[in-house]
Write a protein that holds these residues in place. Structure first.
Motif, short mmCIF file in Angstrom:
data_model
loop_
_atom_site.label_atom_id
_atom_site.label_comp_id
_atom_site.label_asym_id
_atom_site.label_seq_id
_atom_site.Cartn_x
_atom_site.Cartn_y
_atom_site.Cartn_z
N ASN A 186 -43.47 76.20 39.26
CA ASN A 186 -44.00 76.96 40.44
C ASN A 186 -43.37 78.17 40.97
O ASN A 186 -42.16 77.99 41.65
CB ASN A 186 -44.16 75.71 41.38
CG ASN A 186 -45.14 76.15 42.69
OD1 ASN A 186 -45.22 77.35 43.03
ND2 ASN A 186 -45.11 75.04 43.42
N LYS A 215 -32.77 91.07 50.58
CA LYS A 215 -31.85 90.42 49.50
C LYS A 215 -30.90 91.31 48.97
O LYS A 215 -29.80 91.09 49.00
CB LYS A 215 -32.45 89.41 48.82
CG LYS A 215 -32.79 88.11 49.35
CD LYS A 215 -33.96 87.28 48.71
CE LYS A 215 -33.25 86.28 47.31
NZ LYS A 215 -34.52 85.69 46.82
N LEU A 244 -35.41 79.66 54.36
CA LEU A 244 -34.52 79.30 52.95
C LEU A 244 -32.97 79.31 53.52
O LEU A 244 -32.24 79.25 52.48
CB LEU A 244 -34.53 80.45 52.05
CG LEU A 244 -36.19 80.38 51.33
CD1 LEU A 244 -36.36 81.49 50.34
CD2 LEU A 244 -36.23 79.10 50.54
N ILE A 265 -31.24 81.89 54.06
CA ILE A 265 -30.72 83.14 53.39
C ILE A 265 -30.32 84.05 54.75
O ILE A 265 -29.31 84.66 54.86
CB ILE A 265 -31.60 83.78 52.49
CG1 ILE A 265 -31.44 82.89 51.34
CG2 ILE A 265 -31.23 85.16 52.30
CD1 ILE A 265 -32.47 83.36 50.18
N LEU A 293 -26.84 79.74 53.59
CA LEU A 293 -27.33 79.58 52.11
C LEU A 293 -27.02 77.90 51.84
O LEU A 293 -26.43 77.34 50.89
CB LEU A 293 -26.24 80.19 51.13
CG LEU A 293 -26.54 81.81 51.30
CD1 LEU A 293 -25.50 82.58 50.72
CD2 LEU A 293 -27.67 82.28 51.06
N LEU A 335 -27.99 73.74 52.01
CA LEU A 335 -29.27 72.76 51.15
C LEU A 335 -30.31 72.28 52.46
O LEU A 335 -31.13 71.73 51.83
CB LEU A 335 -28.69 71.51 50.28
CG LEU A 335 -27.56 72.11 49.26
CD1 LEU A 335 -27.50 70.80 48.35
CD2 LEU A 335 -28.43 73.46 48.17
N PRO A 369 -33.09 73.82 53.23
CA PRO A 369 -34.63 73.93 52.82
C PRO A 369 -34.66 72.71 51.95
O PRO A 369 -36.08 72.10 51.77
CB PRO A 369 -34.48 74.92 52.12
CG PRO A 369 -33.38 76.04 52.64
CD PRO A 369 -32.29 74.94 52.96
N LEU A 370 -33.70 72.43 50.89
CA LEU A 370 -34.08 71.17 49.94
C LEU A 370 -34.57 69.93 50.83
O LEU A 370 -35.42 68.96 50.51
CB LEU A 370 -32.98 70.94 49.31
CG LEU A 370 -32.89 69.55 48.48
CD1 LEU A 370 -33.91 69.62 47.18
CD2 LEU A 370 -31.42 69.31 47.94
N ARG A 423 -38.41 74.83 44.34
CA ARG A 423 -38.38 76.11 44.21
C ARG A 423 -37.56 76.69 45.38
O ARG A 423 -36.72 77.43 45.25
CB ARG A 423 -39.73 76.73 44.24
CG ARG A 423 -39.75 78.13 43.68
CD ARG A 423 -41.10 78.60 44.33
NE ARG A 423 -41.31 78.70 45.77
CZ ARG A 423 -42.23 78.75 46.54
NH1 ARG A 423 -43.44 78.29 45.99
NH2 ARG A 423 -42.25 78.62 47.81
N PRO A 424 -37.61 76.18 46.62
CA PRO A 424 -36.67 76.55 47.66
C PRO A 424 -35.42 76.48 47.36
O PRO A 424 -34.40 77.48 47.56
CB PRO A 424 -37.17 75.82 48.87
CG PRO A 424 -38.57 75.41 48.50
CD PRO A 424 -38.69 75.12 46.99
N LEU A 425 -35.12 75.15 46.58
CA LEU A 425 -33.59 75.13 46.34
C LEU A 425 -33.05 76.06 45.27
O LEU A 425 -31.91 76.65 45.45
CB LEU A 425 -33.49 73.60 45.80
CG LEU A 425 -32.26 73.21 45.13
CD1 LEU A 425 -31.01 73.09 45.84
CD2 LEU A 425 -32.45 71.95 44.24
N GLU A 427 -34.43 79.13 44.72
CA GLU A 427 -34.37 80.62 45.41
C GLU A 427 -32.94 80.36 46.46
O GLU A 427 -32.37 81.47 46.04
CB GLU A 427 -35.39 80.60 46.25
CG GLU A 427 -35.56 82.16 46.81
CD GLU A 427 -36.88 82.71 47.22
OE1 GLU A 427 -37.78 82.01 46.97
OE2 GLU A 427 -36.89 83.72 47.75
N GLY A 428 -32.75 79.66 47.16
CA GLY A 428 -31.42 79.58 47.92
C GLY A 428 -30.22 79.59 47.07
O GLY A 428 -29.28 80.32 47.34
N MET A 429 -30.06 78.65 46.24
CA MET A 429 -28.82 78.85 45.26
C MET A 429 -28.49 79.77 44.30
O MET A 429 -27.54 80.05 44.22
CB MET A 429 -29.00 77.19 44.38
CG MET A 429 -28.75 75.99 45.17
SD MET A 429 -27.28 75.74 46.18
CE MET A 429 -27.80 76.27 47.69
N PHE A 484 -29.43 82.79 45.12
CA PHE A 484 -28.97 83.89 45.86
C PHE A 484 -27.63 83.43 46.46
O PHE A 484 -26.75 84.40 46.12
CB PHE A 484 -29.81 84.03 47.31
CG PHE A 484 -29.53 85.27 47.93
CD1 PHE A 484 -29.77 86.65 47.36
CD2 PHE A 484 -28.94 85.08 49.15
CE1 PHE A 484 -29.20 87.66 48.10
CE2 PHE A 484 -28.40 86.45 50.12
CZ PHE A 484 -28.59 87.62 49.43
#
Lengths: 241, 241
Positions: free
Chosen positions: A4, A16, A57, A59, A73, A75, A77-78, B76-78, B80-82, B84
């Motif tokens: 995905n 970014k 996210l 970020i 940065l 976790l 969002p996880l 997916r958010p994990l 993307e953040g990781m 970066f």
């Protein structure tokens, strides 16, 4: 599993890249909205949408009244996504929560050899105080999420791998956020869980890896039993706790 | 570690609650923007901000020209953040990537007993074809990310725990996205990594847990060695590869 991947928004990608090329670090202030519009050649609404995505996210971070900063940065969002998944899809047999507990067990077991190696032969004041707090609270029939979380985080920190500590904390938080929908743990489960933490610590200090592994499994047993009981209750209310 | 919790946006919370109370599932269509404005009693810009946040977390999904749907709640958010984080903070000793490899190793080791239990005694056509593809590509000095990823995902899927599979895939992707900044792996590393996958599969089929664990460690050895070489090169360019 489907891979995905959202189509990346060009403005989030540009922001970014700006962070990278300017060498900004977590906590550093970001350029103003006006400067981002000018530098990236995009509209205000474009910048706002991208900032909103990057805040989700972690970020970026918006501190109201102060401005926008590079995020931690973390976790977070996880945790947010997984908690929602757990609440959305409990299923008759709590599949999501079972999967979380299995992952927590797996993480703990994979850390076991190095934890035991590092703790062997010496009392640990910080870990012991977590265990003592849990035991005291369990005796009063009070929940002990805070010292429990601190215990697992301190253990993971012994490894000097920040990501591991964050994963352990993230799955602790996901579990803690989803589990209350099952109702409060019974008194004997609190006692048993507190005692399991004491056994974890004692086994590590004794340098006994097999005993440590057994204590990891024992530690999650009351959490899994709650699921089994709730499942039984759903299938046959007469058998419920 | 700081517990990083953003103040929840009331509209994102309201949309999440609407998903729950209406019993919507991943892939189900969401109400229109106009309906969300009316149901939640908020402005269009409020709805848009909240949708943007929830899309970033894969809690919602916008299909352009079609509408908004409940998202797949993926990792997916994990990723993307990781990714970066890994790109932002490579550090002279590649701390972020080392941590990712340690977590991958830990996940693989924690799955080892159950993988061996499930694979023992019988050839696995799907896993063997991944290994064969990797071996062929390595012989041509071509990268083999796709069969490599499929191999690890198929292994994790043997456990019937979807979250584990997603974590394995997520950390594979994080690793794959961050590692290219180190340059292409050497020919002998491709050969060696392909051979390590063959040994993983053979050990599991033989039901030999110790050999399987050794193969897990061996499998990551070339990846760690690349980091060591790059580190040396940074500290003393004369010693670089």
């Amino acid at each position: 599993m489907k891979r995905n991947r959202e189509i990346p928004n060009p403005t989030t990608t540009a922001i970014k890249e700006l962070i990278l090329t300017r060498g900004l670090r977590p906590g550093d202030p970001m350029p103003t909205e006006a400067e981002l519009m000018e530098t990236l050649g995009v509209s205000r609404s474009n910048v706002r949408e991208a900032v909103r995505t990057l805040v989700a996210l972690d970020i970026l971070e918006v501190r109201h009244g102060t401005g926008t900063f590079v995020g931690q940065l973390s976790l977070r969002p996880l945790v947010e996504g997984m908690v929602f998944r757990g609440v959305l899809s409990p299923g008759p047999d709590h599949t999501s929560l079972r999967e979380v507990i299995e992952v927590r067990t797996g993480l703990d077991l994979s850390l076991a050899p190095r934890i035991v190696e590092r703790l062997a032969g010496q009392e640990s004041a910080d870990l012991r105080s977590c265990v003592d707090e849990m035991t005291t609270l369990a005796a009063r029939n009070e929940p002990f999420g805070e010292p429990d979380r601190r215990f697992h985080l301190l253990l993971a920190q012994r490894l000097g791998n920040g990501l591991y500590g964050q994963l352990v904390a993230a799955f602790f938080d996901i579990h803690g956020a989803v589990a209350p929908s099952l109702g409060v743990a019974a008194q004997q489960d609190l006692d048993r869980t507190a005692a399991a933490h004491a056994r974890l610590l004692d086994a590590a200090i004794a340098g006994d890896l097999d005993r440590y592994r057994a204590a990891v499994l024992d530690h999650y047993e009351p959490l899994l039993r709650v699921l089994d009981t709730t499942e039984t209750a759903l299938l046959d209310p007469a058998k419920g706790a």
